[in-house]
Design a protein around this motif. Sequence first.
Motif, PDB file in Angstrom:
ATOM      1  N   GLU A  36       0.835  -1.213   0.000  1.00  0.00           N
ATOM      2  CA  GLU A  36       0.000   0.000   0.000  1.00  0.00           C
ATOM      3  C   GLU A  36       0.863   1.252   0.000  1.00  0.00           C
ATOM      4  OE1 GLU A  36      -3.804   1.885   2.435  1.00  0.00           O
ATOM      5  OE2 GLU A  36      -2.488   0.426   3.436  1.00  0.00           O
TER       6      GLU A  36
ATOM      7  N   ARG B  69       0.213   1.604  -3.715  1.00  0.00           N
ATOM      8  CA  ARG B  69      -1.240   1.472  -3.521  1.00  0.00           C
ATOM      9  C   ARG B  69      -1.758   0.194  -4.178  1.00  0.00           C
ATOM     10  NH1 ARG B  69      -0.875   6.708  -5.127  1.00  0.00           N
ATOM     11  NH2 ARG B  69      -2.032   6.301  -7.066  1.00  0.00           N
ATOM     12  N   TYR B  70      -1.133  -0.914  -3.850  1.00  0.00           N
ATOM     13  CA  TYR B  70      -1.528  -2.229  -4.362  1.00  0.00           C
ATOM     14  C   TYR B  70      -1.527  -2.274  -5.890  1.00  0.00           C
ATOM     15  CZ  TYR B  70      -3.213  -2.527   0.457  1.00  0.00           C
ATOM     16  OH  TYR B  70      -3.296  -2.503   1.831  1.00  0.00           O
TER      17      TYR B  70
ATOM     18  N   GLU C 111      -2.028   0.165  -8.024  1.00  0.00           N
ATOM     19  CA  GLU C 111      -2.878   1.151  -8.694  1.00  0.00           C
ATOM     20  C   GLU C 111      -2.071   2.279  -9.325  1.00  0.00           C
ATOM     21  OE1 GLU C 111      -7.059   3.368  -7.592  1.00  0.00           O
ATOM     22  OE2 GLU C 111      -5.423   3.472  -6.121  1.00  0.00           O
TER      23      GLU C 111
ATOM     24  N   SER D 185      -5.772 -10.078  -4.544  1.00  0.00           N
ATOM     25  CA  SER D 185      -6.344  -9.969  -3.199  1.00  0.00           C
ATOM     26  C   SER D 185      -7.631 -10.774  -3.040  1.00  0.00           C
ATOM     27  CB  SER D 185      -6.597  -8.496  -2.862  1.00  0.00           C
ATOM     28  OG  SER D 185      -7.383  -7.873  -3.868  1.00  0.00           O
TER      29      SER D 185
ATOM     30  N   LYS E  52      -5.273  -4.674   2.891  1.00  0.00           N
ATOM     31  CA  LYS E  52      -6.450  -4.848   2.035  1.00  0.00           C
ATOM     32  C   LYS E  52      -7.055  -6.233   2.224  1.00  0.00           C
ATOM     33  CE  LYS E  52      -7.627  -4.868  -2.927  1.00  0.00           C
ATOM     34  NZ  LYS E  52      -7.070  -4.670  -4.290  1.00  0.00           N
TER      35      LYS E  52
ATOM     36  N   SER F 184      -8.580  -6.655   5.923  1.00  0.00           N
ATOM     37  CA  SER F 184      -9.862  -5.962   6.077  1.00  0.00           C
ATOM     38  C   SER F 184     -10.989  -6.733   5.411  1.00  0.00           C
ATOM     39  CB  SER F 184      -9.769  -4.548   5.491  1.00  0.00           C
ATOM     40  OG  SER F 184      -8.785  -3.787   6.162  1.00  0.00           O
TER      41      SER F 184
ATOM     42  N   SER G 258     -13.272   0.892   8.338  1.00  0.00           N
ATOM     43  CA  SER G 258     -13.365   0.335   6.982  1.00  0.00           C
ATOM     44  C   SER G 258     -14.736  -0.284   6.721  1.00  0.00           C
ATOM     45  CB  SER G 258     -12.274  -0.717   6.765  1.00  0.00           C
ATOM     46  OG  SER G 258     -12.522  -1.875   7.544  1.00  0.00           O
TER      47      SER G 258
ATOM     48  N   TYR H 243      -7.709  -0.170  -4.366  1.00  0.00           N
ATOM     49  CA  TYR H 243      -8.632  -0.537  -3.293  1.00  0.00           C
ATOM     50  C   TYR H 243      -9.869  -1.263  -3.820  1.00  0.00           C
ATOM     51  CZ  TYR H 243      -5.558   2.473  -0.653  1.00  0.00           C
ATOM     52  OH  TYR H 243      -4.441   3.018  -0.071  1.00  0.00           O
ATOM     53  N   THR H 244      -9.838  -1.637  -5.090  1.00  0.00           N
ATOM     54  CA  THR H 244     -10.927  -2.434  -5.657  1.00  0.00           C
ATOM     55  C   THR H 244     -10.573  -3.916  -5.561  1.00  0.00           C
ATOM     56  OG1 THR H 244      -9.988  -2.337  -7.892  1.00  0.00           O
ATOM     57  CG2 THR H 244     -11.543  -0.590  -7.265  1.00  0.00           C
TER      58      THR H 244
END
Length: 622
Positions: free
Chosen positions: A407, A411-412, A414, A431, A457, A460, A487, A594-595
């Motif tokens: 992250e 950001r994973y 992204e 993920s 991610k 959560s 979250s 974050y998708t």
Amino acid sequence: MASRPGILTDWPWKRLGSFKHVILVPWVVQNIYSFMVKDEKDLSSFLIFPILLWRALHNQLWISLSRYRTAKGNNRIIDRGIEFDQVDRESSWDDQILFNGILMYVGSKTIPGASHLPMWRLDGVILTALIHMGPVEFLYYWLHRLLHHHYLYSRYHSHHHSSIVTEPITSVIHPFAEHISYFALFAIPMITTITTGTASATCIAGYLTYIDLMNNMGHCNFELIPKWLFTIFPPLKYLMYTPSFHSLHHTQFRTNYSLFMPIYDYIYGTMDTSSDTLYENSLRRPEEAPDVVHLTHLTTPDSIYHLRLGLAHMASTPQKSKWYLWLMWPVTMWTMMLTWIYGRTFVVERNRFHKLRLQTWTIPKYNVQYNLQWQKGSINALIEEAVLEAEEKGVKVLSLGLLNQGEDLNRYGELYVQKYPRLKTKVVDGSSLAVAAVLNSIPKAATQVLHRGNISKVASAVVLNLCQRGIQVAVPSEDDYKKLKKSFGIRSDRNNLILSKSYSIKTWLVGDGLKEEDQKKAAEGTLFIPFSQFPPKKLRRDCFYHSIPAMAAPASLENVDSCENWLPRRVMSAWRVAGIVHALEGWDEHECGYTMSDIDKVWQASIQHGFKPLAVATHSKF
């Protein structure tokens, strides 16, 4: 093992296992003592041990080069892969070095004129070359044909031919009896020069190096001899074979028997008629363009040995720290310097699954570097370069493994999708499948689980899904509790998330950041289920440790001969499987940032394509 093993099949020291190298210790110690203490300056005998070390290093360099080149695909001769049974069969390749070493030490003590050799004599080099080209090559040709007689083939030589797709070290995988006959042949030039007084240390070392060079080259499974060599000197085709020439012997069995010089196959009519065609086709073969790339990185300094390009036998077992690797710290430091100087992503593995061509690329960075703020720029540049290279090669999916999807880092993944919005290569962080693998590892009878580890991610999403299923998730850390609760948003499922300091719950979800004192507080029989890429340290013998999110690969996945980091054989991390499934399904979206893809859909697709969930651990292993 041959189909019907004959006498003298096994090496005499087989029962010693990994301690077999101690048989050389008395000889080495005695030679060093004589040279250093007793002042017996027999340099040629003193150099026997360095020559043996050089031969081992020479062979290993060929193994690494061959695995790298065949993974890339350019000039590859045979497309078929190798599997773990071949790696296990060929793991004792150094037996022949031990055998040769013992005979060299014995010879230097017992054969008149075999000690106190000069460093160089030209007449000895010429005599060695002539004897090899004549008697050695001729006798080997007929010995080889004799070994293909059904009686000897079934008892001895079939062991060597068990490897259809060869690696360099396949060249020395023979029963003990065969090695006796081969050494007798190769000793002819050495004994002759010694008895005629023309031997030299350089000549003997050079002759052994030549044998190793040609043996390794002939079994490397990629063509490297340029055509212009045969153009400027046409007779060379009778005096030097090529990798593709000998490869035909392993696929056709009854042709191309020669040792290193094909002249006897021409004379006796046993040359394969497709030799020239295969040679030219192999030279023209371009680098393979993969459909799916899994992007990983080095972990610890000694992880270089566990790579498929490293030590083959070590790569075929789950990564684990071994005490003897500390003895190799000079080599380890050299490889770290090499990766720093090279500074580019490199191919380490290729697989094939149905019609998909798969590759694994490795970024030359270590775990510790991912934790350094000043290193993140260069790491991101390497990942971005890999993404763009994948795009240029027409790769369908690139999955991000280990810390390449942090992250804080990107950001994973992204970051690259936003920077290149027209990217056709789909970037997948895996993920959704990681979450699915964790959820399907929770015992069905569990009503409560305890969360311990850094919030991510995957963490959560796992907690949210468990709460939605009515399973209570206890979180001892107030900070983690607040992050998870935030979250959830306004979901009613947040009621199943509780702040609790109790450690009596028998099912734990653990990730990076799990502390030793936390494990010590766990009740006896606790099941630890990781949701992170890295497994926890196994401290408790009275508890159970499940695998990191992973799945067993289907039997149709080809060329699997190494373990993925610390995972067992033929088991792949969920992040790696996710990229393969994404390509198989032809999904046209990225899974990064974050998708997250539909968890159930991804899980079911993985099962349908033959990947299997791992059984929940029933006992603890160390």
